[in-house]
Design a protein around this motif. Structure first.
Motif, PDB file in Angstrom:
ATOM      1  N   LEU A 157       1.805   8.066  -9.008  1.00  0.00           N
ATOM      2  CA  LEU A 157       3.106   7.404  -9.137  1.00  0.00           C
ATOM      3  C   LEU A 157       3.828   7.310  -7.791  1.00  0.00           C
ATOM      4  O   LEU A 157       4.495   6.311  -7.498  1.00  0.00           O
ATOM      5  CB  LEU A 157       3.969   8.152 -10.150  1.00  0.00           C
ATOM      6  CG  LEU A 157       3.579   7.946 -11.619  1.00  0.00           C
ATOM      7  CD1 LEU A 157       4.273   8.967 -12.512  1.00  0.00           C
ATOM      8  CD2 LEU A 157       3.905   6.521 -12.072  1.00  0.00           C
ATOM      9  N   ILE A 158       3.698   8.341  -6.963  1.00  0.00           N
ATOM     10  CA  ILE A 158       4.316   8.305  -5.634  1.00  0.00           C
ATOM     11  C   ILE A 158       3.694   7.196  -4.799  1.00  0.00           C
ATOM     12  O   ILE A 158       4.403   6.421  -4.142  1.00  0.00           O
ATOM     13  CB  ILE A 158       4.155   9.675  -4.945  1.00  0.00           C
ATOM     14  CG1 ILE A 158       5.056  10.714  -5.622  1.00  0.00           C
ATOM     15  CG2 ILE A 158       4.478   9.587  -3.452  1.00  0.00           C
ATOM     16  CD1 ILE A 158       4.750  12.148  -5.229  1.00  0.00           C
ATOM     17  N   ALA A 159       2.374   7.094  -4.814  1.00  0.00           N
ATOM     18  CA  ALA A 159       1.695   6.048  -4.049  1.00  0.00           C
ATOM     19  C   ALA A 159       2.030   4.657  -4.594  1.00  0.00           C
ATOM     20  O   ALA A 159       2.236   3.708  -3.834  1.00  0.00           O
ATOM     21  CB  ALA A 159       0.184   6.286  -4.072  1.00  0.00           C
ATOM     22  N   ALA A 160       2.096   4.527  -5.914  1.00  0.00           N
ATOM     23  CA  ALA A 160       2.408   3.224  -6.524  1.00  0.00           C
ATOM     24  C   ALA A 160       3.811   2.778  -6.164  1.00  0.00           C
ATOM     25  O   ALA A 160       4.055   1.581  -5.910  1.00  0.00           O
ATOM     26  CB  ALA A 160       2.253   3.316  -8.038  1.00  0.00           C
ATOM     27  N   ALA A 161       4.766   3.707  -6.133  1.00  0.00           N
ATOM     28  CA  ALA A 161       6.148   3.354  -5.786  1.00  0.00           C
ATOM     29  C   ALA A 161       6.227   2.801  -4.368  1.00  0.00           C
ATOM     30  O   ALA A 161       6.927   1.812  -4.117  1.00  0.00           O
ATOM     31  CB  ALA A 161       7.052   4.582  -5.934  1.00  0.00           C
ATOM     32  N   GLU A 162       5.511   3.409  -3.446  1.00  0.00           N
ATOM     33  CA  GLU A 162       5.515   2.913  -2.064  1.00  0.00           C
ATOM     34  C   GLU A 162       4.866   1.537  -1.978  1.00  0.00           C
ATOM     35  O   GLU A 162       5.373   0.633  -1.291  1.00  0.00           O
ATOM     36  CB  GLU A 162       4.774   3.900  -1.159  1.00  0.00           C
ATOM     37  CG  GLU A 162       4.796   3.489   0.311  1.00  0.00           C
ATOM     38  CD  GLU A 162       3.934   4.377   1.197  1.00  0.00           C
ATOM     39  OE1 GLU A 162       3.913   4.126   2.423  1.00  0.00           O
ATOM     40  OE2 GLU A 162       3.276   5.308   0.691  1.00  0.00           O
ATOM     41  N   ALA A 163       3.753   1.361  -2.685  1.00  0.00           N
ATOM     42  CA  ALA A 163       3.055   0.076  -2.657  1.00  0.00           C
ATOM     43  C   ALA A 163       3.918  -1.042  -3.237  1.00  0.00           C
ATOM     44  O   ALA A 163       3.990  -2.150  -2.690  1.00  0.00           O
ATOM     45  CB  ALA A 163       1.736   0.173  -3.421  1.00  0.00           C
ATOM     46  N   MET A 164       4.585  -0.761  -4.344  1.00  0.00           N
ATOM     47  CA  MET A 164       5.441  -1.772  -4.972  1.00  0.00           C
ATOM     48  C   MET A 164       6.636  -2.107  -4.082  1.00  0.00           C
ATOM     49  O   MET A 164       7.041  -3.272  -3.971  1.00  0.00           O
ATOM     50  CB  MET A 164       5.898  -1.286  -6.346  1.00  0.00           C
ATOM     51  CG  MET A 164       4.829  -1.354  -7.405  1.00  0.00           C
ATOM     52  SD  MET A 164       4.366  -3.065  -7.840  1.00  0.00           S
ATOM     53  CE  MET A 164       5.726  -3.500  -8.944  1.00  0.00           C
ATOM     54  N   ALA A 165       7.207  -1.106  -3.443  1.00  0.00           N
ATOM     55  CA  ALA A 165       8.356  -1.349  -2.565  1.00  0.00           C
ATOM     56  C   ALA A 165       7.954  -2.225  -1.386  1.00  0.00           C
ATOM     57  O   ALA A 165       8.678  -3.159  -1.022  1.00  0.00           O
ATOM     58  CB  ALA A 165       8.926  -0.022  -2.069  1.00  0.00           C
ATOM     59  N   GLN A 166       6.801  -1.943  -0.781  1.00  0.00           N
ATOM     60  CA  GLN A 166       6.370  -2.762   0.343  1.00  0.00           C
ATOM     61  C   GLN A 166       6.038  -4.178  -0.092  1.00  0.00           C
ATOM     62  O   GLN A 166       6.362  -5.149   0.595  1.00  0.00           O
ATOM     63  CB  GLN A 166       5.144  -2.147   1.024  1.00  0.00           C
ATOM     64  CG  GLN A 166       4.662  -2.974   2.229  1.00  0.00           C
ATOM     65  CD  GLN A 166       3.466  -2.371   2.913  1.00  0.00           C
ATOM     66  OE1 GLN A 166       2.675  -1.650   2.307  1.00  0.00           O
ATOM     67  NE2 GLN A 166       3.316  -2.665   4.194  1.00  0.00           N
ATOM     68  N   GLN A 193       0.840  -1.192   0.000  1.00  0.00           N
ATOM     69  CA  GLN A 193       0.000   0.000   0.000  1.00  0.00           C
ATOM     70  C   GLN A 193       0.880   1.249   0.000  1.00  0.00           C
ATOM     71  O   GLN A 193       1.968   1.260   0.565  1.00  0.00           O
ATOM     72  CB  GLN A 193      -0.941   0.010   1.206  1.00  0.00           C
ATOM     73  CG  GLN A 193      -0.244   0.018   2.554  1.00  0.00           C
ATOM     74  CD  GLN A 193      -1.235  -0.047   3.725  1.00  0.00           C
ATOM     75  OE1 GLN A 193      -2.406  -0.347   3.564  1.00  0.00           O
ATOM     76  NE2 GLN A 193      -0.742   0.254   4.922  1.00  0.00           N
ATOM     77  N   GLY A 194       0.384   2.290  -0.650  1.00  0.00           N
ATOM     78  CA  GLY A 194       1.106   3.551  -0.686  1.00  0.00           C
ATOM     79  C   GLY A 194       0.124   4.700  -0.775  1.00  0.00           C
ATOM     80  O   GLY A 194      -0.992   4.529  -1.264  1.00  0.00           O
ATOM     81  N   ALA A 195       0.532   5.872  -0.297  1.00  0.00           N
ATOM     82  CA  ALA A 195      -0.392   7.003  -0.296  1.00  0.00           C
ATOM     83  C   ALA A 195       0.338   8.332  -0.203  1.00  0.00           C
ATOM     84  O   ALA A 195       1.475   8.411   0.273  1.00  0.00           O
ATOM     85  CB  ALA A 195      -1.376   6.881   0.864  1.00  0.00           C
ATOM     86  N   ILE A 196      -0.350   9.368  -0.642  1.00  0.00           N
ATOM     87  CA  ILE A 196       0.034  10.757  -0.383  1.00  0.00           C
ATOM     88  C   ILE A 196      -1.261  11.557  -0.365  1.00  0.00           C
ATOM     89  O   ILE A 196      -2.110  11.419  -1.240  1.00  0.00           O
ATOM     90  CB  ILE A 196       1.031  11.298  -1.437  1.00  0.00           C
ATOM     91  CG1 ILE A 196       1.385  12.759  -1.124  1.00  0.00           C
ATOM     92  CG2 ILE A 196       0.514  11.129  -2.857  1.00  0.00           C
ATOM     93  CD1 ILE A 196       2.554  13.308  -1.944  1.00  0.00           C
ATOM     94  N   ASN A 197      -1.437  12.357   0.672  1.00  0.00           N
ATOM     95  CA  ASN A 197      -2.666  13.130   0.837  1.00  0.00           C
ATOM     96  C   ASN A 197      -2.436  14.188   1.909  1.00  0.00           C
ATOM     97  O   ASN A 197      -1.298  14.387   2.346  1.00  0.00           O
ATOM     98  CB  ASN A 197      -3.836  12.203   1.199  1.00  0.00           C
ATOM     99  CG  ASN A 197      -3.540  11.391   2.446  1.00  0.00           C
ATOM    100  OD1 ASN A 197      -3.782  11.846   3.563  1.00  0.00           O
ATOM    101  ND2 ASN A 197      -2.989  10.190   2.281  1.00  0.00           N
TER     102      ASN A 197
END
Length: 402
Positions: free
Chosen positions: A77-86, A9-13
């Motif tokens: 893209l920022i959220a996807a990068a975090e999700a993929m890394a985790q 999971q990834g997020a920015i808000n």
């Protein structure tokens, strides 16, 4: 049917620049809503929102990338990068055609649209940047995620107003469940906090000038937010075989249409969607411990949603916890269900129920346990996430602890 789990999971808000920061803010009941900062904001009647703060795109992306990425795409893209890394998911030649992207989005590249309307109509210029169309199109975020990770499976965007990301995540769930993919990146993004975006919403007269207070008798409207959340959905055995950490299991999904009014919510439509999600999950209403509500803070939505919960859950409604995290991060429109799914996963993994902040006065029409103002520790194993959109389009997800 195959089982579907979440492995990243990834997020920015407005609450943070990551899923971890967002969940920490939810646990603290922090308010991410504040005064908006952008050009001509002083001309607006509504001057508050859940804006992403302390964000410098130049630290995340190159000049060439920024020429192609509207903030809507940047957030995704920022959220996807975090999700993929985790997740630790590695895309090889065999997995690439079996992995896709489904993103929810309502406004597309609205900042790009706003800027270029000014260029043409206010400044009188006859030319715009050659990448205006690639920046503003609704599918830009999904396409750039696909290209970034070489994902060659089913990839598209769902646009159903405030239910967009729940519809998108539901489609990703069913794509894997039916065997048409082994993994999907899914969620939603939105960046409507620009002059034109807020001015358009002002016309509906559903916006609050001071705060989002879902379920509170003195609520006076919704507050917009911006950002994104992205998840890695994966087939259960595929995730187990590679030793991935499983955050939660997606067990049910249902959709319905009110077929009645373009803006007024329908209790009957919400009832059908929640019952359908339970049926899809093979679960009984008595098993649900928490509902992340659509909970916009408008008089009509909150009253209608509470009535629907009463109808679906009967006597068990008195034992349910239901909260609206829009009170903290604002209403991200097409991205809102994705950010709210973080609260559902937190409830299952950590046993922490995110609160409804800003709650001041009880409303007899919203007489449920809305977890007012402070997070709560609770042991829940099955949760629902509600999304009810303008146009009468409803989407509900069911998640459980693995």
């Amino acid at each position: 049917m195959r089982r579907v789990v979440i492995t990243g999971q990834g997020a920015i808000n407005a609450l943070g620049h990551s899923a971890g920061e967002t969940c920490a803010a939810m646990r603290e009941g922090r308010n991410g809503i504040g005064r908006l900062h952008f050009r001509d904001v002083e001309r607006l009647s509504i001057q508050i929102g859940g804006q992403v703060r302390d964000y410098d795109p130049a630290t995340r992306f190159s000049r060439q990338q920024l020429s192609l990425y509207d903030p809507n795409t940047q957030f995704a893209l920022i959220a996807a990068a975090e999700a993929m890394a985790q997740s630790g998911l590695e895309i090889d030649e065999a997995l690439a055609p079996r992995t896709g992207v489904v993103m929810g989005n309502s406004g597309g590249g609205l900042q790009t649209i706003d800027e270029n309307y000014r260029t043409v109509y206010e400044e009188g210029k006859n030319r715009v940047h050659p990448f205006v169309i690639p920046r503003l199109m609704n599918n830009a975020a999904a396409s750039h995620i696909s290209m970034t990770y070489g994902l060659k499976g089913p990839t598209y965007t769902v646009s159903t107003a405030c239910a967009s990301s729940n519809h998108a995540m539901g489609q990703a769930f069913e794509t894997i469940k039916l065997g048409n993919a082994d993994a999907m990146l899914t969620g939603g993004s939105e960046s409507m906090l620009v002059f034109g975006g807020i001015k358009a919403w002002e016309g509906l007269r559903v916006m609050s000038r001071d705060a989002c207070r879902p379920f509170s008798k003195n609520r006076n409207g919704m507050v917009q937010g911006e950002g994104a959340a992205v998840f890695v959905f994966e087939e259960y055995e595929h995730a187990r075989a590679r030793g991935a950490e499983i955050l939660a299991e997606v067990t049910g999904f249902a959709m319905s249409s009110d077929a009645s009014d373009i803006v007024m919510p329908s209790r009957e439509g919400a009832v059908r969607a929640m019952r359908g999600a339970l049926r899809s999950a093979g679960a009984d209403a008595s098993q649900v411990g928490y509902i992340n509500a659509h909970g916009t803070g408008t008089a009509a939505n909150d009253r209608s949603e509470c009535a629907a919960v009463r109808e679906v859950f009967g006597a068990h409604a008195d034992e349910l916890m239901i909260s609206a995290t829009k009170s903290m991060h604002g209403h991200l429109i097409g991205g809102t269900g994705a950010v709210e799914l973080l609260a559902c996963i937190m409830a299952l993994r950590e046993g922490v129920i995110a609160p409804t902040i800003g709650y001041e006065l009880p409303d007899p029409d919203c007489d449920l346990d809305v977890v007012p103002n402070e997070a709560r520790d609770a042991d829940v194993s099955l949760v629902l996430s509600n999304a009810f959109a303008f146009g009468g389009l409803n989407a509900v997800l069911a998640l459980q602890r693995v």
